[in-house]
Design an enzyme around this catalytic site. Structure first.
Site, PDB file in Angstrom:
ATOM      1  N   ASP A  91      -3.693   3.614  -0.908  1.00 16.28           N
ATOM      2  CA  ASP A  91      -2.136   4.035  -1.306  1.00 16.28           C
ATOM      3  C   ASP A  91      -1.703   4.643   0.112  1.00 16.28           C
ATOM      4  OD1 ASP A  91      -2.693   2.156  -3.377  1.00 16.28           O
ATOM      5  OD2 ASP A  91      -1.043   1.687  -3.341  1.00 16.28           O
ATOM      6  N   ASN A  95      -5.799   5.821  -3.852  1.00 13.30           N
ATOM      7  CA  ASN A  95      -6.047   4.452  -4.619  1.00 13.30           C
ATOM      8  C   ASN A  95      -6.235   3.976  -5.944  1.00 13.30           C
ATOM      9  OD1 ASN A  95      -6.519   2.075  -3.193  1.00 13.30           O
ATOM     10  ND2 ASN A  95      -8.394   1.727  -3.878  1.00 13.30           N
ATOM     11  N   GLN A 142      -6.422  -6.200 -12.187  1.00 14.53           N
ATOM     12  CA  GLN A 142      -6.020  -6.439 -10.656  1.00 14.53           C
ATOM     13  C   GLN A 142      -7.608  -7.216  -9.856  1.00 14.53           C
ATOM     14  OE1 GLN A 142      -5.320  -3.668 -11.281  1.00 14.53           O
ATOM     15  NE2 GLN A 142      -3.261  -3.088 -10.343  1.00 14.53           N
TER      16      GLN A 142
HETATM   17  O1  MRU Z   1      -0.931  -0.766  -8.402  1.00 19.62           O
HETATM   18  P1  MRU Z   1      -1.478  -1.546  -7.294  1.00 19.62           P
HETATM   19  O2  MRU Z   1      -1.563  -2.914  -7.993  1.00 19.62           O
HETATM   20  O3  MRU Z   1      -0.063  -1.479  -6.456  1.00 19.62           O
HETATM   21  O4  MRU Z   1      -2.669  -0.946  -6.339  1.00 19.62           O
HETATM   22  C1  MRU Z   1      -3.009  -1.562  -5.815  1.00 19.62           C
HETATM   23  C2  MRU Z   1      -4.034  -0.505  -4.900  1.00 19.62           C
HETATM   24  O5  MRU Z   1      -4.594   0.563  -5.155  1.00 19.62           O
HETATM   25  C3  MRU Z   1      -4.342  -0.687  -3.607  1.00 19.62           C
HETATM   26  O6  MRU Z   1      -6.142  -0.451  -3.457  1.00 19.62           O
HETATM   27  C4  MRU Z   1      -3.968  -0.178  -2.180  1.00 19.62           C
HETATM   28  O7  MRU Z   1      -2.612  -0.355  -2.905  1.00 19.62           O
HETATM   29  C5  MRU Z   1      -4.418  -1.314  -1.456  1.00 19.62           C
HETATM   30  S1  MRU Z   1      -3.665  -3.029  -0.660  1.00 19.62           S
HETATM   31  C6  MRU Z   1      -3.780  -3.350   0.095  1.00 19.62           C
END
Ligand code: MRU
Length: 327
Positions: A230, A240, A189
């Protein structure tokens, strides 16, 4: 209320329904997918076509609102229940769906009210992002060189983002000169999505492999670290993206300020101390696939939990709290 919505990663209008920018294809391909059924919505969430704690909640809510316009309350209820289970760790998904469902019930199962709440949540998130960025920018000095993890920008929210929102505003105000986007294995990501957003905004950056962070810190190239969340518990534990904990430990060792940026919608004050957060375990093919490794098995927890003692501050839309946070 205007029922047409558009952000970097999501579009909704009553005629066409919900469309999502397929984040699995970025940065090489910009492709929008219409979401035509509950199964399709769940697949989009689970495959990370749409991702990021706030955006999962917002997109699922908009889908449910649109679905309720042409389905019975009992069909809508079933989809509401199924969507809530699509991903377990981020609290926003269940929270957003619950508040949309509540609004539907309060108004005699009138679907317009379910949809209206989902649209309100979209606009609320945009405002939350600006408010967090304002708070977060107050932490910056001049010439900052910051490190960030995963993607917490417009591809994860309805607005400018959480941690990445602070970075964007900090750059715009001339306080941030450089960004390190940590790759974020296994799904990249940082390497794909944060890099995409930073490139679009012409913010100078390097993508680094996750295992380069310690060296950069040892060489004093990183002045501050900003990450998202999260789920944040009452004790200030932060779930997170897997690898966040590594960075927090390194930051403590090298005495680099480590900030979590998250709206109050990411707080879960209901999970009591003895209840464990559910950490999503994902398919091992995400770890092994890029190496064509079919001879091993792999572990793939999607999130980790950073203890409050490793966090310099939690930046919300209202304030910046420091340890022991809300105790
Ligand atoms: O698995 P993902 O890509 O959904 O994980 C996202 C994260 O861990 C982000 O840091 C979190 O959702 C915050 S987004 C503002």
């Amino acid at each position: 209320m205007n029922h047409k919505i558009k952000s970097l990663s999501l579009a909704y209008d009553p005629a066409q329904g919900l469309r999502l920018l397929d984040q699995t294809l970025l940065p090489s391909q910009v492709s929008w997918v219409p979401i035509s059924s509950p199964e399709h919505m769940i697949e989009a969430i689970q495959s990370l076509k749409v991702r990021g704690a706030p955006l999962i909640g917002i997109s699922a809510s908009l889908f449910l609102g649109h679905y309720s316009l042409s389905h019975t309350p009992s069909q809508t209820y079933q989809v509401y229940e199924d969507l809530k289970k699509a991903r377990p760790t981020a609290v926003n998904l269940a929270n957003n769906l619950n508040s949309c469902w509540q609004n539907y019930l309060t108004h005699n199962n009138d679907p317009q009210f379910l949809l209206q709440k989902a649209i309100e949540l979209f606009y609320q998130d945009q405002e939350l992002c600006f408010a967090m960025a304002k708070q977060g920018v107050s932490l910056l000095n001049s010439n900052e060189s910051v490190l960030t993890y995963c993607n917490t920008g417009s591809l994860a929210t309805a607005g400018i983002g959480t941690a990445l929102g602070v970075i964007k505003q900090g750059f715009e105000q001339g306080l941030i000169k450089h960004v390190y986007a940590s790759e974020t294995r296994p799904l990249g990501q940082g390497a794909r999505l944060t890099a995409y957003e930073l490139s679009q905004l012409k913010i100078p950056h390097h993508v680094i492999c996750d295992n380069m962070a310690a060296t950069l810190m040892a060489e004093q190239l990183v002045t501050k670290i900003f990450v998202g969340a999260d789920r944040i518990t009452k004790k200030g534990e932060v779930a997170n993206k897997i690898g966040t904990l590594n960075l927090a430990i390194l930051a403590a060792h090298f005495k680099i300020p480590f900030y979590v940026v998250a709206p109050s919608t990411t707080f879960d004050f209901e999970t009591s101390d003895d209840q464990k957060m559910v950490i999503e375990q994902r398919n091992q093919s995400e770890v092994l696939g890029i190496w064509n490794n079919s001879i091993s098995t792999a572990l793939n927890p999607a999130f980790d939990i950073t203890p409050p003692t490793l966090i310099t501050g939690i930046v919300t839309e209202n304030l910046i709290s420091t340890y022991p946070f809300w105790a």
